[in-house]
Enzyme design. Structure first.
Site, PDB file in Angstrom:
ATOM      1  N   ILE A   7       0.847  -1.195   0.000  1.00 15.72           N
ATOM      2  CA  ILE A   7       0.000   0.000   0.000  1.00 15.72           C
ATOM      3  C   ILE A   7       0.878   1.239   0.000  1.00 15.72           C
ATOM      4  O   ILE A   7       1.792   1.367   0.822  1.00 15.72           O
ATOM      5  CB  ILE A   7      -0.932   0.041   1.230  1.00 15.72           C
ATOM      6  CG1 ILE A   7      -1.708  -1.270   1.371  1.00 15.72           C
ATOM      7  CG2 ILE A   7      -1.896   1.227   1.132  1.00 15.72           C
ATOM      8  CD1 ILE A   7      -2.594  -1.337   2.609  1.00 15.72           C
ATOM      9  N   THR A  33       3.778   1.873   3.065  1.00 12.86           N
ATOM     10  CA  THR A  33       4.836   2.759   2.588  1.00 12.86           C
ATOM     11  C   THR A  33       4.389   4.222   2.571  1.00 12.86           C
ATOM     12  O   THR A  33       3.203   4.531   2.452  1.00 12.86           O
ATOM     13  CB  THR A  33       5.284   2.376   1.163  1.00 12.86           C
ATOM     14  OG1 THR A  33       4.237   2.702   0.227  1.00 12.86           O
ATOM     15  CG2 THR A  33       5.602   0.891   1.056  1.00 12.86           C
ATOM     16  N   ASP A  54       8.932   6.760  -2.349  1.00 12.93           N
ATOM     17  CA  ASP A  54       8.527   7.966  -3.067  1.00 12.93           C
ATOM     18  C   ASP A  54       8.058   7.531  -4.445  1.00 12.93           C
ATOM     19  O   ASP A  54       8.858   7.103  -5.269  1.00 12.93           O
ATOM     20  CB  ASP A  54       9.706   8.935  -3.180  1.00 12.93           C
ATOM     21  CG  ASP A  54       9.356  10.213  -3.927  1.00 12.93           C
ATOM     22  OD1 ASP A  54       8.204  10.334  -4.411  1.00 12.93           O
ATOM     23  OD2 ASP A  54      10.232  11.091  -4.050  1.00 12.93           O
ATOM     24  N   ASN A  81      -2.526   4.282  -3.289  1.00 11.87           N
ATOM     25  CA  ASN A  81      -3.265   5.289  -2.537  1.00 11.87           C
ATOM     26  C   ASN A  81      -2.551   6.635  -2.469  1.00 11.87           C
ATOM     27  O   ASN A  81      -3.192   7.670  -2.314  1.00 11.87           O
ATOM     28  CB  ASN A  81      -3.526   4.788  -1.110  1.00 11.87           C
ATOM     29  CG  ASN A  81      -4.120   5.866  -0.224  1.00 11.87           C
ATOM     30  OD1 ASN A  81      -5.254   6.279  -0.408  1.00 11.87           O
ATOM     31  ND2 ASN A  81      -3.335   6.345   0.739  1.00 11.87           N
ATOM     32  N   TYR A 146      -7.215  18.612  -9.251  1.00 11.60           N
ATOM     33  CA  TYR A 146      -7.322  17.338  -8.537  1.00 11.60           C
ATOM     34  C   TYR A 146      -8.337  16.429  -9.224  1.00 11.60           C
ATOM     35  O   TYR A 146      -8.084  15.228  -9.408  1.00 11.60           O
ATOM     36  CB  TYR A 146      -7.737  17.592  -7.086  1.00 11.60           C
ATOM     37  CG  TYR A 146      -7.843  16.336  -6.260  1.00 11.60           C
ATOM     38  CD1 TYR A 146      -6.694  15.656  -5.853  1.00 11.60           C
ATOM     39  CD2 TYR A 146      -9.079  15.824  -5.888  1.00 11.60           C
ATOM     40  CE1 TYR A 146      -6.780  14.498  -5.094  1.00 11.60           C
ATOM     41  CE2 TYR A 146      -9.180  14.671  -5.127  1.00 11.60           C
ATOM     42  CZ  TYR A 146      -8.033  14.012  -4.739  1.00 11.60           C
ATOM     43  OH  TYR A 146      -8.132  12.858  -3.991  1.00 11.60           O
ATOM     44  N   LYS A 150      -7.814  12.656 -10.964  1.00 15.45           N
ATOM     45  CA  LYS A 150      -8.542  11.462 -10.555  1.00 15.45           C
ATOM     46  C   LYS A 150      -9.380  10.892 -11.705  1.00 15.45           C
ATOM     47  O   LYS A 150      -9.566   9.669 -11.805  1.00 15.45           O
ATOM     48  CB  LYS A 150      -9.418  11.759  -9.335  1.00 15.45           C
ATOM     49  CG  LYS A 150      -8.611  11.997  -8.062  1.00 15.45           C
ATOM     50  CD  LYS A 150      -7.720  10.796  -7.738  1.00 15.45           C
ATOM     51  CE  LYS A 150      -6.988  10.950  -6.424  1.00 15.45           C
ATOM     52  NZ  LYS A 150      -6.177   9.752  -6.081  1.00 15.45           N
TER      53      LYS A 150
END
Length: 281
Positions: A7, A33, A54, A81, A146, A150
């Site tokens: 994740i 992570t 990263d 995510n 944003y 998405k």
């Protein structure tokens, strides 16, 4: 059956942290992570492995993925995510912020997917879960960058789902509604309205947009994580998992005629209060 779950974006206070905790509580081996290991504090109590990652660095991605493969041999589920916020009018938003948002949310997600999917393909199975957003269905004023990032994640996932199907890899989009998290606060720190903005008269609406999903009616993070984990761990998951407060509104808007959607959003986000100062000929 225990599954190996990777994740990204698991900083404390966000949905990634809650997902890592929930998957671990379901007896899976979770590799949680984020860029800053300190932000993963507490996940070790649930049995999570913690790694610094990263997603904008190919070297970082390759290193972490290979480390997991070397250690346990495979990755069953990847949850993309990690993401970056961007709030502001399309005419005003700092382009560096906009580019960071798109690079992280779209190309960062693609980079991690490519690194993991090649290992899944060799085994002939795997599941990739991309965290999109309800604004990927319906964009709103003051969140255009944003939302377009998405929407791109949704579109990218639709293509990946078809292209990776021959290799036994499922691709799932999760579209959260209003979920309690620290993401809104992160966006609020970046938003600013220039003094010469066309929208200076509605600055309060723009600033408020950053934390619009964090009202008292927002869905608790653990409730969201429980719902998503249950769906993802099914042998066959839905192509789209849309869940959280107000999420149904965005899905309805997606199917409504645009003039109805525009009328509502125009008033909801304060554009009817704009003082235009039109010059007279």
């Amino acid at each position: 059956m225990t599954q190996v779950v990777l994740i990204t974006g698991c900083s404390k206070g966000g949905i990634g942290y809650a997902l890592a905790k929930q998957f671990a509580q379901e007896k899976n081996l979770v590799f949680a992570t984020t860029r800053n290991l300190d932000a993963l504090e507490g996940l070790e109590e649930y049995g999570c492995e913690k790694e610094e990652l990263d997603i904008n660095s190919q070297a970082s991605i390759d290193s972490v993925v290979q480390k997991i493969i070397d250690r346990v041999g495979h990755i069953d589920v990847l949850i993309n995510n990690a993401g970056a916020p961007a709030v502001g009018a399309m005419m005003d938003i700092d382009l560096e912020t906009a580019q960071r948002c798109v690079n992280t949310n779209v190309f960062g997600t693609l980079k991690v997917t490519r690194a993991v999917a090649k290992h899944m393909a060799k085994r002939g199975k795997g599941k990739i879960v991309n965290i999109g957003s309800v604004v990927g269905y319906t964009s709103t004023p003051w969140a255009g960058i944003y939302a377009l990032s998405k929407a791109a994640v949704h579109s990218m996932s639709d293509t990946l789902r078809i292209e990776l199907k021959p290799f036994g890899i499922q691709v799932v989009v999760v579209a959260p509604g209003a979920i309690t998290s620290n993401f809104g606060n992160a966006g609020a720190k970046l938003v600013s309205v220039p003094e010469d903005s066309l929208y200076i008269s509605v600055a309060k609406f723009i600033i408020a947009r950053a934390t619009a999903s964090q009202g008292p009616g927002s869905t608790p993070t653990d409730v969201f994580a429980t719902h998503v984990t249950k769906k993802v761990l099914k042998p066959v998951s839905p192509n789209y998992i849309t869940f959280g407060a107000t999420s149904w509104i965005f899905v309805v808007f997606y199917y409504l005629p645009s003039f109805i959607r525009d009328f509502f959003l125009y008033k909801r986000f304060g554009l009817n209060h704009i003082k235009t100062n039109k010059q007279q000929d």
